[in-house]
Structures are given as C-alpha cells and as structure tokens.
Design an enzyme around this catalytic site. Structure first.
Site, PDB file in Angstrom:
ATOM      1  N   SER A 296      56.885 -64.887  91.360  1.00  0.00           N
ATOM      2  CA  SER A 296      57.825 -64.276  90.422  1.00  0.00           C
ATOM      3  C   SER A 296      57.497 -62.823  90.095  1.00  0.00           C
ATOM      4  O   SER A 296      58.281 -62.155  89.425  1.00  0.00           O
ATOM      5  CB  SER A 296      57.892 -65.083  89.120  1.00  0.00           C
ATOM      6  OG  SER A 296      56.770 -64.835  88.314  1.00  0.00           O
TER       7      SER A 296
ATOM      8  N   LYS B  34      53.336 -62.284  83.269  1.00  0.00           N
ATOM      9  CA  LYS B  34      54.686 -61.719  83.221  1.00  0.00           C
ATOM     10  C   LYS B  34      54.650 -60.349  82.543  1.00  0.00           C
ATOM     11  O   LYS B  34      53.693 -59.994  81.868  1.00  0.00           O
ATOM     12  CB  LYS B  34      55.636 -62.632  82.424  1.00  0.00           C
ATOM     13  CG  LYS B  34      55.942 -63.964  83.085  1.00  0.00           C
ATOM     14  CD  LYS B  34      56.821 -63.790  84.305  1.00  0.00           C
ATOM     15  CE  LYS B  34      57.137 -65.143  84.924  1.00  0.00           C
ATOM     16  NZ  LYS B  34      55.954 -65.814  85.485  1.00  0.00           N
TER      17      LYS B  34
END
Length: 230
Positions: free
Chosen positions: A150, A188
C-alpha cells in the site's frame, strides 16, 4: 533552462528525498505545486527527465532519483548555507567542531508491519542490523520489515526494511508507524483533518482510513529505508 514550475518541482523532489529518503507521491507533488490534476505533474516529470535532471527508477512505482540540480540552485546553496558543524563542549570547557563519523549502530528488527491491511502490533526483537549513524541522528530507533504494497508509490516495497525513529508525535504528511485502536500496527502517511486522523496509503488501490484522535497512537516516524536484493 527550466520553467518556474519545473524548477519548483525539481527542488521539492530533491528536498523530500533528502529529508525522508523516498521521493514524494504524485498527490504530494500536485498539492505542493498547487496544480489542479496529476496530469500536469506527469508533464513536468517528463520534461525534467528529458533534460537529464531526474530519472525514474526501474521496478519501483513512481520512484524518482535527482541526477543534478540547476546551476543557480547549487550556487545559491553554496553561498547561503554553510555545512552544519555543531559545537561539542568537552571536559575542558572549550568547544570543538566535530567531523562526520562513519560509525555504525545496531538496530533491533521488531518483526513485520503492514503496508496494507494492518497486522499484529509490534512485539519483540527478531534480529539486529547494522545501520550507519548518518542515517539516524539523535533519539531511539528500530527497524521493521514491510509486508504489503500500500506504500509503493512512496517507494516503499514489500520486503523492504524501514528505519523508524521512536516518537509519539508527528506532523501532517509524515509517514508513521500507527497503532490502531491499541491492537494493530500499520505504516501509513498521517494526515490531520480537523478533529480526525487519516491514515493515507500511497497506492490508488487502497482507501484512506479515517479515525478519531483517540483511536490512533503514533509509535514512530520513518527516517530511512534499506532494500535487500536476493
């Protein structure tokens, strides 16, 4: 001769790589240059590549390398910025200027962390790796192995080892180790939006997740990356 926008983008990419070790995403570039769409970024990147200022790195999604800077930029940096040489006070009370060190620090590899769906929180040391002090700076650091894709548009790939500085604070835009609801850890980009916290991937196939401020705990900030080739 670069246009103003080409020069702005090149310097933004250069400063971000120098700061974080990875090139910025197209969304970050678009936001930094205040452009309406990523197509404008694509055109600027292509122009910089054709002029020999940057190159795209093979087998890495949207990863860029700055090959050279405009002459006026390097000249300005040389004139206006002296090398950082901190004063160190020794026992005799006289300051001395330190020279760059080639020291190595061993860091603990604390298992895997997801760059994708969150996995179990960090628990224990699984190995130790030597890391140059120049990459680290002050503070406590540890390492994690990336599992998932991701963050590929930030140049962070499955299997990479990331170097994390231990901290419980971060500014909007930092790539962080986030503990979600006390149980799951993920890597993230953190965005602060009003009273909420967004954990933003760097892969268009994943969605940004929004949490309340009491649901996310920052455990560290990305400062470096090590890639092993098999």
């Amino acid at each position: 001769m670069l246009t103003r926008k080409q020069h702005e983008l090149l310097m933004f990419i250069h400063e971000r790589i120098k700061e974080t070790g990875v090139s910025p995403s197209f969304d970050e570039m678009k936001e930094a240059l205040d452009l309406a769409s990523k197509s404008g970024i694509h055109r600027l990147i292509t122009a910089l590549e054709e002029r020999g200022f940057i190159r795209r790195l093979a087998h890495r999604a949207r990863a860029l390398e700055v090959i050279k800077l405009p002459e006026q930029a390097t000249t300005a940096q040389t004139r206006g910025r002296q090398p950082f040489r901190p004063d160190v006070i020794q026992g005799g009370g006289r300051p001395m200027t330190t020279e760059p060190a080639n020291d190595i620090r061993e860091l603990s590899l604390m298992g895997k962390i997801a760059a994708g769906t969150p996995i179990a929180a960090i628990e224990h040391e699984t190995a130790r790796y030597p890391v140059p002090e120049a990459m680290l700076g002050a503070g406590e650091h540890y390492m994690l192995e990336i599992e998932g894709d991701s963050m590929i548009e930030a140049g962070i790939l499955n299997g990479d080892l990331v170097v994390i500085k231990s901290t419980d604070t971060a500014t909007s835009g930092d790539i962080v180790v986030a503990l979600v609801e006390g149980e799951e850890a993920t890597l993230k980009r953190l965005r602060k939006k009003g009273g909420s916290i967004a954990l933003e991937p760097a892969n268009r196939n994943y969605e940004t997740r929004i949490f309340g401020p009491d649901q996310v705990e920052v455990q560290g900030k990305l400062v470096g990356l090590i890639r092993r080739y098999h």
